[in-house]
Scaffold this motif. Structure first.
Motif, PDB file in Angstrom:
ATOM      1  N   SER A   6     -12.120   8.901  -1.370  1.00 13.77           N
ATOM      2  CA  SER A   6     -11.684   8.772  -3.022  1.00 13.77           C
ATOM      3  C   SER A   6     -11.195   7.608  -3.154  1.00 13.77           C
ATOM      4  O   SER A   6     -11.166   7.395  -4.336  1.00 13.77           O
ATOM      5  CB  SER A   6     -10.962  10.202  -3.097  1.00 13.77           C
ATOM      6  OG  SER A   6      -9.263   9.635  -2.291  1.00 13.77           O
ATOM      7  N   ILE A   7     -11.325   6.387  -2.529  1.00 13.34           N
ATOM      8  CA  ILE A   7     -11.224   5.104  -2.492  1.00 13.34           C
ATOM      9  C   ILE A   7     -11.999   4.108  -3.217  1.00 13.34           C
ATOM     10  O   ILE A   7     -13.025   4.348  -2.860  1.00 13.34           O
ATOM     11  CB  ILE A   7     -10.515   4.527  -1.791  1.00 13.34           C
ATOM     12  CG1 ILE A   7      -8.574   5.027  -1.038  1.00 13.34           C
ATOM     13  CG2 ILE A   7      -9.880   3.868  -2.188  1.00 13.34           C
ATOM     14  CD1 ILE A   7      -8.010   4.906  -0.087  1.00 13.34           C
ATOM     15  N   LEU A  13     -11.413  -4.305  -2.092  1.00 12.08           N
ATOM     16  CA  LEU A  13     -11.702  -5.919  -1.694  1.00 12.08           C
ATOM     17  C   LEU A  13     -11.421  -6.582  -2.664  1.00 12.08           C
ATOM     18  O   LEU A  13     -10.435  -8.144  -2.290  1.00 12.08           O
ATOM     19  CB  LEU A  13     -12.825  -5.637  -1.565  1.00 12.08           C
ATOM     20  CG  LEU A  13     -13.625  -7.197  -0.956  1.00 12.08           C
ATOM     21  CD1 LEU A  13     -12.973  -7.848   0.127  1.00 12.08           C
ATOM     22  CD2 LEU A  13     -15.355  -6.849  -0.614  1.00 12.08           C
ATOM     23  N   LEU A  14     -11.607  -6.386  -4.241  1.00  9.69           N
ATOM     24  CA  LEU A  14     -11.371  -6.910  -5.447  1.00  9.69           C
ATOM     25  C   LEU A  14      -9.888  -7.591  -5.576  1.00  9.69           C
ATOM     26  O   LEU A  14      -9.721  -8.697  -5.852  1.00  9.69           O
ATOM     27  CB  LEU A  14     -11.834  -7.676  -6.930  1.00  9.69           C
ATOM     28  CG  LEU A  14     -13.272  -6.570  -6.254  1.00  9.69           C
ATOM     29  CD1 LEU A  14     -14.393  -6.033  -7.562  1.00  9.69           C
ATOM     30  CD2 LEU A  14     -14.121  -8.419  -5.948  1.00  9.69           C
ATOM     31  N   SER A  67      -2.158   1.664  -2.275  1.00 11.57           N
ATOM     32  CA  SER A  67      -1.509   1.903  -3.524  1.00 11.57           C
ATOM     33  C   SER A  67      -2.325   3.150  -4.442  1.00 11.57           C
ATOM     34  O   SER A  67      -2.283   3.615  -5.167  1.00 11.57           O
ATOM     35  CB  SER A  67      -1.133   0.817  -4.310  1.00 11.57           C
ATOM     36  OG  SER A  67      -0.630  -0.727  -4.279  1.00 11.57           O
ATOM     37  N   ALA A  68      -3.806   2.715  -3.269  1.00  9.12           N
ATOM     38  CA  ALA A  68      -5.064   3.210  -3.796  1.00  9.12           C
ATOM     39  C   ALA A  68      -4.571   4.814  -2.999  1.00  9.12           C
ATOM     40  O   ALA A  68      -5.317   5.744  -3.924  1.00  9.12           O
ATOM     41  CB  ALA A  68      -6.482   2.418  -3.380  1.00  9.12           C
ATOM     42  N   LEU A  69      -4.516   5.027  -2.028  1.00  9.43           N
ATOM     43  CA  LEU A  69      -4.207   5.841  -1.325  1.00  9.43           C
ATOM     44  C   LEU A  69      -3.131   6.669  -2.356  1.00  9.43           C
ATOM     45  O   LEU A  69      -3.498   8.035  -2.763  1.00  9.43           O
ATOM     46  CB  LEU A  69      -3.753   6.306  -0.352  1.00  9.43           C
ATOM     47  CG  LEU A  69      -4.474   5.647   1.261  1.00  9.43           C
ATOM     48  CD1 LEU A  69      -4.146   5.812   2.375  1.00  9.43           C
ATOM     49  CD2 LEU A  69      -5.958   6.979   1.513  1.00  9.43           C
ATOM     50  N   ILE A  76      -3.645   9.722  -9.974  1.00  7.78           N
ATOM     51  CA  ILE A  76      -4.116   8.851 -11.519  1.00  7.78           C
ATOM     52  C   ILE A  76      -5.320   8.795 -11.624  1.00  7.78           C
ATOM     53  O   ILE A  76      -5.461   7.777 -10.945  1.00  7.78           O
ATOM     54  CB  ILE A  76      -2.564   7.756 -10.911  1.00  7.78           C
ATOM     55  CG1 ILE A  76      -1.609   8.400 -10.727  1.00  7.78           C
ATOM     56  CG2 ILE A  76      -2.539   6.580 -11.887  1.00  7.78           C
ATOM     57  CD1 ILE A  76      -0.635   7.595  -9.641  1.00  7.78           C
ATOM     58  N   ASP A  77      -5.931   8.792 -12.791  1.00  3.52           N
ATOM     59  CA  ASP A  77      -6.696   8.005 -13.035  1.00  3.52           C
ATOM     60  C   ASP A  77      -7.140   7.803 -14.734  1.00  3.52           C
ATOM     61  O   ASP A  77      -8.014   7.324 -15.005  1.00  3.52           O
ATOM     62  CB  ASP A  77      -8.082   9.628 -12.970  1.00  3.52           C
ATOM     63  CG  ASP A  77      -7.733  10.100 -13.868  1.00  3.52           C
ATOM     64  OD1 ASP A  77      -6.711  10.330 -14.977  1.00  3.52           O
ATOM     65  OD2 ASP A  77      -8.139  11.465 -13.740  1.00  3.52           O
TER      66      ASP A  77
END
Length: 85
Positions: A6-7, A13-14, A67-69, A76-77
């Motif tokens: 889901s990441i 990377l950016l 943070s992404a996980l 959170i979208d």
């Protein structure tokens, strides 16, 4: 559990690249003298070597992936959800 699919890995990377560039500019150009004092390296030549550059980038990757996980797991979208987070 955590779902790594889901990441958005391009965003990771950016974000890692942006964090490394901003950190380099901040600590290298904006506050180099106070940073050297905080590290206890005042009056010494700048550190060199692979760890000097790879260490902060590796830490940035860990921060961005964590943070992404969290954002994916907590669903959170939107900007409003992120501000509450």
């Amino acid at each position: 559990m955590f779902d790594l699919s889901s990441i958005d890995w391009i965003a990771v990377l950016l974000a890692t690249l942006a964090l490394a560039v901003l950190g380099g500019v901040y600590f290298g150009a904006v506050v180099p003298k106070p940073y050297a004092v905080a590290l206890g390296r005042e009056g010494q030549p700048p550190a060199s070597g692979a760890l000097t550059y790879a260490g902060p980038v590796a830490c940035s990757i860990v921060i961005v992936v964590a943070s992404a996980l969290l954002m994916a797991t907590l669903d959170i979208d939107s900007m409003g959800d992120a501000l509450v987070f």
